[in-house]
Design an enzyme around this catalytic site. Structure first.
Site, PDB file in Angstrom:
ATOM      1  CB  CYS A 239      -1.152  -0.149   1.323  1.00  0.00           C
ATOM      2  SG  CYS A 239      -2.237  -1.347   0.839  1.00  0.00           S
TER       3      CYS A 239
ATOM      4  CG  HIS B 118      -1.175   5.431   5.133  1.00  0.00           C
ATOM      5  ND1 HIS B 118      -1.655   4.637   4.145  1.00  0.00           N
ATOM      6  CD2 HIS B 118      -1.776   3.261   5.707  1.00  0.00           C
ATOM      7  CE1 HIS B 118      -1.816   3.246   3.704  1.00  0.00           C
ATOM      8  NE2 HIS B 118      -1.642   2.502   4.746  1.00  0.00           N
TER       9      HIS B 118
ATOM     10  CD  GLU C  85      -1.158   8.163   9.162  1.00  0.00           C
ATOM     11  OE1 GLU C  85      -1.877   7.459   9.373  1.00  0.00           O
ATOM     12  OE2 GLU C  85      -0.906   9.449   8.399  1.00  0.00           O
TER      13      GLU C  85
ATOM     14  CE  LYS D 266      -5.288   4.979   2.297  1.00  0.00           C
ATOM     15  NZ  LYS D 266      -4.601   5.607   2.239  1.00  0.00           N
TER      16      LYS D 266
ATOM     17  CG  HIS E   5      -5.755   0.980   1.707  1.00  0.00           C
ATOM     18  ND1 HIS E   5      -5.307   1.779   1.140  1.00  0.00           N
ATOM     19  CD2 HIS E   5      -5.926   0.310   2.035  1.00  0.00           C
ATOM     20  CE1 HIS E   5      -4.549   1.169   0.973  1.00  0.00           C
ATOM     21  NE2 HIS E   5      -4.069   0.670   2.332  1.00  0.00           N
TER      22      HIS E   5
ATOM     23  CG  PHE F  23       0.312  -5.751   4.248  1.00  0.00           C
ATOM     24  CD1 PHE F  23      -0.287  -5.176   5.589  1.00  0.00           C
ATOM     25  CD2 PHE F  23      -0.926  -6.553   3.846  1.00  0.00           C
ATOM     26  CE1 PHE F  23      -1.678  -5.394   5.837  1.00  0.00           C
ATOM     27  CE2 PHE F  23      -1.903  -6.672   4.134  1.00  0.00           C
ATOM     28  CZ  PHE F  23      -2.579  -6.075   5.326  1.00  0.00           C
TER      29      PHE F  23
END
Lengths: 82, 423
Positions: free
Chosen positions: B170, B310, B321, B342, B347, B411
Site C-alpha cells: 500500500c 495513511h 501514525e 480514505k 483504500h 504490508f
C-alpha cells in the site's frame, strides 16, 4: 455444413473487428493482417483461435506464419474445415 | 542548485477514482464529503464476508477504445486514463519528441501498483481451467506483469529515460512518486510521470483480505464503513483507481512556462522490521521515515499545515501514525490539519499514494484541506494526538508558504512520507 468463402470472410471480418476494432467492411481478401488491419503477432494468435472455433478447423502454429492476408486465411479455412 | 540537487515541481495531475473520472470531480467529491463506497452487486459477492467496496466512478471502458482496453489489465487502464489527464494538464500536446517541449530521452515514468494484474491472472486461470490451454489470451503476460501500467504509460508518452515500478504493497504509489522525485533531483530525467494504480476488486483478494480481518464488514452501512479515527472503525474498505502526477525540474517547467501546482520537496522512507502485516504500535518506523524526510530536505516543520494521513480505518494503524507525527514534530503538530481521505475513496492499496498525493497537492493549491467523514465518536487517542479535519473542509492559511505531507504505509513494514509545499 462447410462455410462458403463469403461466409468465411464475413466471419473473419467480425473477428478482426472484435479484436482490432477495424470496421468489418474494411476486411477484404487482399488485406494484410499486420499491415492493413492492426493485427500484431499477439492479436493474430487471438484471430486464429477465434477462427478455429468458429469454423471448426485446426490451424497449427507452423501454418499461422503463412497466413499473411485475409485471402490466405480464407483459403486455408476453406481447404481444412471439417 | 547543483546538478544533483535540483528542485522538483508538480505541473500536472490526473486521477480516476471511486469519486470521479478525473482529478477535478475527485477533488469536488472530497470537498463535498461524498463516500464512494457501495454494495458489491456482483453475483460472486453473495457469499463473501465483505460485500462492499469503493468501485470506480467511471468505467474505463467508457474512455478507452475497446481494442486497446482488451489488451490492458484494469490497473493499466486506470493508470493510462489518469496519466493522460495529467500529461494534458501539464500542457503537453503530444508524446515526447512530437511535442518539442519535452525530450523523450529526458522523460521517465514511475507507476506502481500493490498487486499488479491480479484480475487478469485470475480470470485467465479460469479460462485455462474451463476452456483449455489454447484459449488463454496471448496478452496475459504483458497484462498481468506489475510493471505493465508503467510500461503502457511510458509507451503512451514516449518515455526513454527509464520506466520503473517500485512495489511496496500500500506504499507503492507513494514510493513511485518518491522515486520519480529522486530521478529528477539527481539529474536522470527532466520530467517524470508518476503515481499509483490498483484494480483488485475480485473475489479472491476480497476473500483473502477479509480472512486477514483487515477489512470492514459493515455491509449494512457501506457509506459509513470507512471511518478512520472513529471508535467504531473495524477495518479498511477496498477501493480501486489511479492517481498520477507530472513531476518536472523547476528549471524545465520555468523554461516552457508551465503552471506549477506545488513543489515536491522530497521523501522520507523507512521499514519497520517488526511484522509482515501488523503496524509497529508506537509508530517507530513511521517516526523514522518522518525524521529521514526532515534530515534529507529543507522542509520547515513550521510550514506544515496539512497531512493527508495513511489512516485506513484500522484499529491499530490510524493511531500509530498520529503518535509518530506527534513524537517527531512535538507542538508543531498542533497546526497540522489531518485529513483521512480514505474515509471517502476507500483504500486504493498501491493506488492510494498516487490519489492522495493529487489530493495533497490540490489542498495546497486551493489552500483547503478535505474533511474526514464518518467520525461520529472520535477516538480519544486520536484526539489527544492530532487535529482531525472532520465533516467540513478546513481553510488553510492564505498567506505565506505552506507545506503538506502524504503518508503511505504498506504490508511488509514499508513507510513512505512525501512532502509538498506551495511555490
Amino acid at each position: 455444413m462447410a462455410a462458403t468463402q463469403e461466409e468465411i470472410v464475413e466471419g473473419l471480418a467480425e473477428i478482426v473487428n472484435e479484436i482490432a476494432g477495424i470496421p468489418t467492411e474494411d476486411v477484404q481478401l487482399d488485406k494484410s493482417f499486420t499491415d492493413d488491419l492492426d493485427v500484431d503477432s499477439l492479436s493474430m494468435v487471438e484471430v486464429v483461435v477465434a477462427a478455429e472455433e468458429r469454423f471448426d478447423v485446426k490451424i497449427p502454429d507452423d501454418d499461422v506464419k503463412n497466413l499473411k492476408t485475409v485471402g490466405d486465411a480464407t483459403a486455408y479455412i476453406l481447404k481444412h474445415q471439417a | 542548485m547543483s546538478p544533483t540537487n535540483r528542485t522538483v515541481v508538480v505541473t500536472g495531475i490526473g486521477a480516476t477514482t471511486p469519486l470521479g473520472g478525473d482529478a477535478a470531480s475527485t477533488w469536488e467529491g472530497l470537498l463535498a464529503g461524498r463516500s464512494g463506497v457501495r454494495p458489491l452487486e456482483q453475483e460472486w459477492a453473495a457469499d463473501q464476508a465483505v460485500r462492499i467496496a469503493a468501485q470506480i466512478a467511471v468505467e474505463p471502458g467508457e474512455v478507452i477504445p475497446r481494442p486497446q482496453a482488451r489488451r490492458l489489465d484494469r490497473s493499466a487502464q486506470f493508470a493510462l486514463i489518469a496519466a493522460k489527464e495529467a500529461w494534458a494538464d501539464a500542457g503537453f500536446t503530444d508524446k515526447a519528441g512530437e511535442d518539442p517541449s519535452v525530450d523523450p530521452d529526458r522523460l521517465g515514468t514511475v507507476i506502481a501498483s500493490g498487486i499488479g494484474g491480479v484480475t487478469t491472472l485470475l480470470d485467465q486461470y479460469d479460462v485455462l481451467k474451463e476452456k483449455g490451454v489454447r484459449r488463454v489470451s496471448p496478452h496475459t503476460v504483458p497484462m498481468l506483469m506489475p510493471n505493465g501500467p508503467s510500461a503502457n504509460v511510458g509507451l503512451a508518452v514516449g518515455a526513454r529515460a527509464g520506466v520503473h515500478t517500485p512495489v511496496s504493497a500500500c506504499a507503492s504509489g507513494a514510493e513511485a512518486i518518491g522515486y520519480a522525485i529522486e530521478m529528477i533531483r539527481t539529474g536522470r530525467a527532466d520530467v517524470v510521470v508518476a503515481g499509483g494504480t490498483e484494480a483488485a476488486i475480485h473475489p479472491l483478494p476480497i476473500a483473502a483480505f477479509g480472512n486477514m480481518m483487515a477489512m470492514s464488514k459493515n455491509n449494512d452501512d457501506p457509506e459509513g464503513a470507512s471511518r478512520p479515527y472513529d471508535v467504531a472503525r473495524d477495518g479498511f474498505v477496498l477501493g480501486e483507481g489511479a492517481g498520477v502526477v507530472v513531476l518536472e525540474s523547476a528549471e524545465h517547467a520555468a523554461a516552457r512556462g508551465a503552471r506549477v501546482y506545488a513543489e515536491a520537496v522530497g521523501q522520507g522512507i523507512s521499514a519497520d522490521a517488526h511484522d509482515i502485516v501488523q503496524p509497529e504500535p508506537e509508530g517507530r518506523g513511521i517516526s523514522h521515515a518522518l525524521q529521514n524526510l526532515l534530515d534529507s530536505t529543507d522542509l520547515d516543520p513550521a510550514e506544515i499545515m496539512h497531512v493527508n494521513a495513511h489512516a485506513t480505518s484500522t484499529p491499530a494503524g490510524d493511531v500509530a501514525e498520529l503518535k509518530a507525527l506527534r513524537k517527531v514534530f512535538g507542538d508543531e503538530a498542533d497546526h497540522f490539519a489531518v485529513s483521512a481521505t480514505k474515509s471517502m475513496t476507500g483504500h486504493l492499496l498501491g493506488g492510494a499514494g498516487g490519489v492522495e498525493s493529487v489530493a495533497a497537492v490540490l489542498a495546497l493549491y486551493h489552500r483547503l484541506a478535505p474533511p474526514t467523514i464518518n467520525v461520529e465518536n472520535l477516538d480519544p487517542e486520536a484526539e489527544a494526538a492530532a487535529d482531525i479535519v472532520r465533516g467540513e473542509p478546513r481553510k488553510l492559511p492564505v498567506e505565506g508558504r505552506i507545506a503538506a505531507l502524504n503518508d503511505s504505509f504498506g504490508f511488509g513494514g514499508h513507510n513512505v512520507v512525501l512532502a509538498f509545499r506551495t511555490v
